[in-house]
Structures are given as structure tokens and as C-alpha cells.
Scaffold this motif. Structure first.
Motif, PDB file in Angstrom:
ATOM      1  N   GLY A 161       0.802  -1.224   0.000  1.00 54.22           N
ATOM      2  CA  GLY A 161       0.000   0.000   0.000  1.00 54.22           C
ATOM      3  C   GLY A 161       0.828   1.263   0.000  1.00 54.22           C
ATOM      4  N   HIS A 162       2.174   1.107  -0.016  1.00 54.76           N
ATOM      5  CA  HIS A 162       3.069   2.263  -0.061  1.00 54.76           C
ATOM      6  C   HIS A 162       3.954   2.146  -1.310  1.00 54.76           C
ATOM      7  N   LYS A 163       4.370   3.286  -1.830  1.00 55.55           N
ATOM      8  CA  LYS A 163       5.183   3.312  -3.054  1.00 55.55           C
ATOM      9  C   LYS A 163       6.658   3.312  -2.641  1.00 55.55           C
ATOM     10  N   THR A 164       7.168   2.127  -2.321  1.00 59.57           N
ATOM     11  CA  THR A 164       8.520   2.024  -1.785  1.00 59.57           C
ATOM     12  C   THR A 164       9.526   1.665  -2.882  1.00 59.57           C
ATOM     13  N   LEU A 165      10.803   1.745  -2.509  1.00 60.08           N
ATOM     14  CA  LEU A 165      11.872   1.381  -3.434  1.00 60.08           C
ATOM     15  C   LEU A 165      12.018  -0.125  -3.579  1.00 60.08           C
ATOM     16  N   CYS A 166      11.321  -0.898  -2.773  1.00 58.20           N
ATOM     17  CA  CYS A 166      11.377  -2.372  -2.856  1.00 58.20           C
ATOM     18  C   CYS A 166      10.473  -2.831  -4.002  1.00 58.20           C
ATOM     19  N   TYR A 167      10.892  -2.583  -5.207  1.00 59.90           N
ATOM     20  CA  TYR A 167      10.026  -2.740  -6.379  1.00 59.90           C
ATOM     21  C   TYR A 167      10.304  -3.996  -7.201  1.00 59.90           C
ATOM     22  N   LEU A 168      11.344  -4.764  -6.820  1.00 54.42           N
ATOM     23  CA  LEU A 168      11.738  -5.898  -7.647  1.00 54.42           C
ATOM     24  C   LEU A 168      10.622  -6.925  -7.821  1.00 54.42           C
ATOM     25  N   THR A 176      -8.769   0.984  -0.434  1.00 50.52           N
ATOM     26  CA  THR A 176      -7.366   1.100  -0.011  1.00 50.52           C
ATOM     27  C   THR A 176      -7.058   0.187   1.171  1.00 50.52           C
ATOM     28  N   SER A 177      -8.081  -0.285   1.881  1.00 49.37           N
ATOM     29  CA  SER A 177      -7.858  -1.193   3.004  1.00 49.37           C
ATOM     30  C   SER A 177      -7.547  -2.609   2.553  1.00 49.37           C
ATOM     31  N   THR A 178      -7.537  -2.865   1.251  1.00 48.15           N
ATOM     32  CA  THR A 178      -7.278  -4.222   0.733  1.00 48.15           C
ATOM     33  C   THR A 178      -5.971  -4.837   1.233  1.00 48.15           C
ATOM     34  N   PRO A 179      -4.804  -4.201   1.252  1.00 54.62           N
ATOM     35  CA  PRO A 179      -4.535  -2.802   0.905  1.00 54.62           C
ATOM     36  C   PRO A 179      -4.014  -2.657  -0.523  1.00 54.62           C
ATOM     37  N   VAL A 180      -4.267  -1.460  -1.079  1.00 48.93           N
ATOM     38  CA  VAL A 180      -3.691  -1.077  -2.364  1.00 48.93           C
ATOM     39  C   VAL A 180      -3.144   0.338  -2.227  1.00 48.93           C
ATOM     40  N   LEU A 181      -2.299   0.710  -3.175  1.00 50.39           N
ATOM     41  CA  LEU A 181      -1.776   2.067  -3.194  1.00 50.39           C
ATOM     42  C   LEU A 181      -2.908   3.065  -3.412  1.00 50.39           C
ATOM     43  N   ALA A 182      -2.905   4.126  -2.635  1.00 55.53           N
ATOM     44  CA  ALA A 182      -3.880   5.199  -2.819  1.00 55.53           C
ATOM     45  C   ALA A 182      -3.424   6.057  -3.996  1.00 55.53           C
ATOM     46  N   GLY A 183      -3.691   5.582  -5.210  1.00 59.70           N
ATOM     47  CA  GLY A 183      -3.192   6.236  -6.411  1.00 59.70           C
ATOM     48  C   GLY A 183      -3.761   7.635  -6.605  1.00 59.70           C
ATOM     49  N   ILE A 184      -2.929   8.537  -7.097  1.00 57.69           N
ATOM     50  CA  ILE A 184      -3.364   9.913  -7.345  1.00 57.69           C
ATOM     51  C   ILE A 184      -4.401   9.937  -8.472  1.00 57.69           C
ATOM     52  N   THR A 185      -4.147   9.185  -9.529  1.00 60.45           N
ATOM     53  CA  THR A 185      -5.105   9.128 -10.633  1.00 60.45           C
ATOM     54  C   THR A 185      -6.351   8.360 -10.210  1.00 60.45           C
TER      55      THR A 185
END
Length: 275
Positions: A135-142, A189-198
Motif C-alpha cells: 500500500g506504499h510506493k517504496t523502493l522495494c520494487y523488484l 485502499t484497506s485491501t490494501p492497495v496504493l492510494a493512487g493519485i489518478t
């Protein structure tokens, strides 16, 4: 700073451990789209993940506009990267987070994708609600990049994650919406998923378009029974999904709700970035 001269410490915890966050933003006609929302999300994630924030974030708008001007960019893609910085040398040392802002030319996705729609894969791995970075846009993207690579290997353009209890979550680089019986549906967002701006912009637009929108748990059956599916992100805008692996969505064409939302989002971005 010139790209080749920019540097971070070899002891930076973002480099060593992926301890950091990032925001992908867009500019149109030299204006930044929803910078305040990006910064608000960055602050909220930093607080949740105990990452230090640098001073001066409130001045970032001016810095971003200067960056665009110096690089002679009008329509651009910007990336704001925050890391925890290097380990303090002593217990009394203050944290020294690293903040990077880069900008490059906007390179839109091929028009044929918007005309024909994407094909998406159901990801083999699950989105883990117990993982603190979900649910967060972190650098752990692999893990997301690996899932995207697997999708591309199978002639798909995106992969969709489900939770271990089989609830629809999100794409590797996008949020997901379904339309059925005139109602627009997206995982909460409680799924959780990223709270996307778009994602948030689309939910706002639905009201102005007299489209009922609901945030709720969604199953694989909801996905397969949807009359329309589309993805959202600042890079994608609104991207139709017309195939889920071999399953055809609707008549395999971008549907009326998708088209209306896409056109409304384009107008909104133009209005909000106009100088």
C-alpha cells in the motif's frame, strides 16, 4: 546537477536496503499535476514506515518548476525519490535523508494500446496484507518488476495481484477499476492497495459524470464478469483492459464508461495544469 554528476552515499540505506519511497509525477504545458497530493502521500508513507523527511519539502514546487525550465521541458515525467540516507555515525547524529528529483521527456504509451486495450495476466504471487510496505510506493520494487516481466514474457502488458484470500488488489504499476451494470468498482485502499493519485481523480470524476462508484472487496469472478476494465496511473492515465489472459472483456473494445472517464481525466489534467 548534471545527471552524470549526481551521486548518493555508498552507505545510503535506500541503496543498501531499499529503505525509501518514490513518487512519479507528470507535468503538462509546464504545470505540475497534483503535486500537493503526491507530497501528502509521501509524508503519510514516511510516517507509517518510520522514514525521516528532509526539511524544505514545501519548497519542492518551485524546485520542480525550475528543473523543468532548465531542461526545457513542458510535458514531462518527474520522479521524486526519498531514502533514509546513510546510517548516522553516532547515536547523537541527526538523520540525513536523501531527496532526489529528476525529470525527463514525457513518452506516452502507444496509441494502439488505448485503441485496442491491454491484455493483463493474473500474477502468480499474492499481494500480502501483512507486509508493512504493501500500500506504499517504496523502493522495494523488484517483485513488481518480476511480475511485470513475466506478464510481458506471456504477451501481456500488465499483471494483476490478488490477496491470499483471493481479493482483487492492483496491478504492478497501476490501480484497477471494473464497470458492471453502469457502476464503477475498485478495490478499497484497506485491501490494501496504493492510494493512487489518478485513482482518486477518477473517483472524483465519477460523481461529476453521474456514474456511481464503489470501493469494495472484489473477487476473480467480479473481474471476469465485468463489462469493462481499466487501469489508472499518472503515466497511463486511463488504460482500457480488453483481455484478461485469454478471456475477453465485454466486446473486446474500450467501453463507454472507460471512454467517458478517460476523456474527463484528460480535460481535468489540462485544466489543473494550465498556468
Amino acid at each position: 546537477v548534471d545527471r552524470e554528476q549526481a551521486a548518493v552515499s555508498v552507505a545510503d540505506k535506500g541503496l543498501l536496503h531499499g529503505a525509501g519511497l518514490f513518487e512519479t509525477m507528470i507535468a503538462r504545458s509546464g504545470g505540475l499535476w497534483r503535486l500537493a497530493a503526491h507530497l501528502r502521500r509521501l509524508r503519510q508513507s514516511a510516517e507509517a514506515l518510520h522514514l525521516p523527511l528532509p526539511s524544505g519539502l514545501d519548497r519542492l514546487g518551485g524546485v520542480a518548476l525550475e528543473l523543468l525550465q532548465r531542461n526545457r521541458l513542458s510535458d514531462a515525467r518527474l520522479r521524486l525519490t526519498l531514502t533514509a540516507g546513510p546510517d548516522p555515525q553516532a547515536d547523537s547524529d541527526e538523520p540525513r535523508p536523501t531527496l532526489l528529483l529528476t525529470a525527463g521527456e514525457h513518452r506516452p504509451y502507444p496509441e494502439q494500446l488505448y485503441a485496442r486495450g491491454m491484455t493483463v495476466l493474473i500474477a502468480g504471487q499474492h499481494q500480502d496484507p501483512s507486509n508493512p510496505i504493501t500500500g506504499h510506493k517504496t523502493l522495494c520494487y523488484l517483485p513488481r518488476l518480476l511480475a511485470l516481466h513475466e506478464a510481458q514474457r506471456k504477451a501481456c502488458q500488465e499483471a494483476l495481484f490478488f490477496t491470499p484470500d483471493r481479493r482483487l488488489a492492483e496491478g504492478c504499476v497501476s490501480n484497477v477499476f471494473l464497470a458492471k451494470d453502469g457502476v464503477l468498482l475498485t478495490p478499497s485502499t484497506s485491501t490494501p492497495v496504493l492510494a493512487g493519485i489518478t485513482r482518486q481523480a477518477v473517483l472524483e470524476l465519477a460523481g461529476s459524470l453521474s456514474i456511481v462508484a464503489e470501493q469494495k472487496p472484489l473477487s476473480v469472478n467480479d473481474l471476469l464478469e465485468a463489462e469493462e476494465v481499466f487501469l489508472t496511473s499518472v503515466g497511463l492515465g486511463v488504460m482500457p483492459v480488453c483481455r484478461i489472459e485469454r478471456h475477453r472483456v465485454g466486446d473486446e473494445q474500450p467501453g463507454p464508461i472507460t471512454r467517458r472517464v478517460s476523456e474527463a481525466l484528460a480535460r481535468l489534467i489540462e485544466d489543473e495544469t494550465r498556468g
